[in-house]
Design an enzyme around this catalytic site. Structure first.
Site, short mmCIF file in Angstrom:
data_model
loop_
_atom_site.label_atom_id
_atom_site.label_comp_id
_atom_site.label_asym_id
_atom_site.label_seq_id
_atom_site.Cartn_x
_atom_site.Cartn_y
_atom_site.Cartn_z
N SER A 149 -5.62 7.15 2.38
CA SER A 149 -6.76 8.00 2.65
C SER A 149 -7.12 7.92 4.12
CB SER A 149 -7.94 7.60 1.76
OG SER A 149 -8.98 8.55 1.86
N HIS A 179 -8.34 -3.71 6.89
CA HIS A 179 -8.76 -5.02 7.39
C HIS A 179 -9.98 -4.86 8.30
CE1 HIS A 179 -4.90 -7.26 6.31
NE2 HIS A 179 -4.67 -6.00 5.97
N ASP A 228 -2.90 0.71 8.83
CA ASP A 228 -1.72 1.44 9.28
C ASP A 228 -1.98 2.92 9.09
OD1 ASP A 228 -0.67 -1.07 9.52
OD2 ASP A 228 1.11 -0.71 8.29
#
Length: 380
Positions: free
Chosen positions: A349, A223, A152
């Site tokens: 980050s 992911h 995200d």
């Protein structure tokens, strides 16, 4: 003959008498202040430390950019990040958990309705809250796209890699070789000696990149963006400067200076890599299948990196809770499936994808857009 000064008499009421008496006092005060200002009057900044600090900051803003960057890099961001990590691990009293976490949620706009556990009393410390899991249905994986978003966040930049230089933000580049480190791959037959061409496995392919910035309020796990195989993990110790786009605009090669973990391997179109870039307060980068990885150590040698080659080992490694028991690692590397949880940050980050794809590949993105795990990045 002695001349005496005369004055006009005024009414003797108390209010007018007071103002008449103040006239010579004011005149005398102005004269004394003029004299003392040129002799011994202390400067305003000596009497007001805060005013002096603002003055120094305003002067430093006028200095060359190189001086400001050097000043910023002198801040002990690694030490601050380790201290923040210790703070994150402290267990909060039950009565304090909801007020503290609610303040964070309100400040950064966290959507707790997506969290697998919405009860704030469940999170014993800030670290557990940062690495919270999501409900399975809130991040569906796009089945029609072979390449999806790994996290995200916000799209900072994307496109083809040209001249072995990659843009971290618009107009500011960094060296691909410095970012990934030396490679042992064989050339694909091209007579070019550029680092970019060294990564390519086919002359009919091109090299692409995409940068996803994770803000503090975003979901902090990342992911697998595709079905691929990790052959090498390369850990670069380094600085932990902020990767906020505002800082990335004036610190050249910021992504090459910061601590980062690069996962390098192959997918159906050739070369593929996912790099998790650390930042201030993000000293902890965790990769679930690599228990040996330790980030933000107190000491490191500048320019060094540490490799773990998965193409030469054969063992089993643990997966995160709720993701199964073990992950098979064979001599071909670590096999990852599209959408599979790979690791996590301790706050937020940047993720940098570098991958080989056919020349007709195109991104379905716009700069600055918000994106979520599982959404498609491009198409053929």
């Amino acid at each position: 003959m002695c001349l005496r000064p005369t004055c006009t008499r005024v009414p003797t009421s108390s209010s007018t008498t007071g103002s008449w008496l103040q006239v010579p006092r004011l005149a005398l005060r102005h004269r004394l202040s003029a004299l003392s200002g040129s002799v011994c009057r202390p400067a305003a900044w000596r009497r007001r430390p805060l005013a002096f600090l603002c003055y120094v900051l305003s002067i430093s803003a006028l200095r060359p950019l190189a001086n400001r960057v050097a000043l910023y890099r002198s801040i002990p961001t690694r030490l601050l990040s380790r201290a923040w990590g210790r703070l994150n691990g402290l267990e909060l009293p039950t009565w304090l958990r909801k007020p503290v976490l609610s303040l964070y949620i309100w400040t950064f706009g966290v959507n707790m309705q997506e969290a697998a556990v919405e009860d704030l009393h469940h999170y014993r410390n800030l670290g557990e809250f940062f690495s919270r899991r999501l409900k399975p249905a809130v991040r569906p994986v796009c089945a029609s796209s072979f390449l999806i978003s790994p996290a995200d966040g916000r799209i900072l930049h994307f496109g083809r890699v040209k001249n072995s230089e990659v843009e971290q933000v618009k107009g500011v580049t960094y060296s691909l070789e410095n970012f990934l480190g030396p490679q042992t791959r064989q050339n694909n037959g091209s007579c070019s000696s550029s680092f970019r061409d060294l990564l390519l496995t086919s002359p009919d392919s091109d090299l692409y990149h995409v940068v996803v910035y994770l803000a503090p309020g975003d979901y902090h796990c990342f992911h697998s963006p595709a079905d691929w195989r990790v052959e090498l993990r390369r850990h670069f110790p380094g600085s932990l400067m902020s990767v906020n786009p505002g800082v990335a605009r004036w610190v050249k090669e910021l992504f090459c200076l910061n601590e980062r973990v690069a996962l390098i391997g192959q997918w159906q179109h050739g070369f593929f890599s996912l790099t998790a870039v650390g930042a201030t307060n993000v000293g902890s980068i965790r990769v679930y299948f690599d228990q040996e990885l330790q980030t933000n150590a107190p000491r490191y040698r500048k320019g060094s990196f540490h490799d773990r080659n998965y193409s030469t080992v054969c063992d089993q490694v643990l997966k995160p809770a709720g993701e199964g028991d073990v992950l098979s690692v064979d001599r071909g590397g670590v096999a990852l499936q599209k959408g599979e949880a790979v690791g996590e940050f301790n706050l937020g980050s940047t993720i940098v994808l570098l991958f080989e794809a056919p020349k007709d590949f195109s991104f379905d993105l716009t700069p600055g857009q918000r994106i979520r795990v599982g959404e498609g990045l491009g198409s053929l």
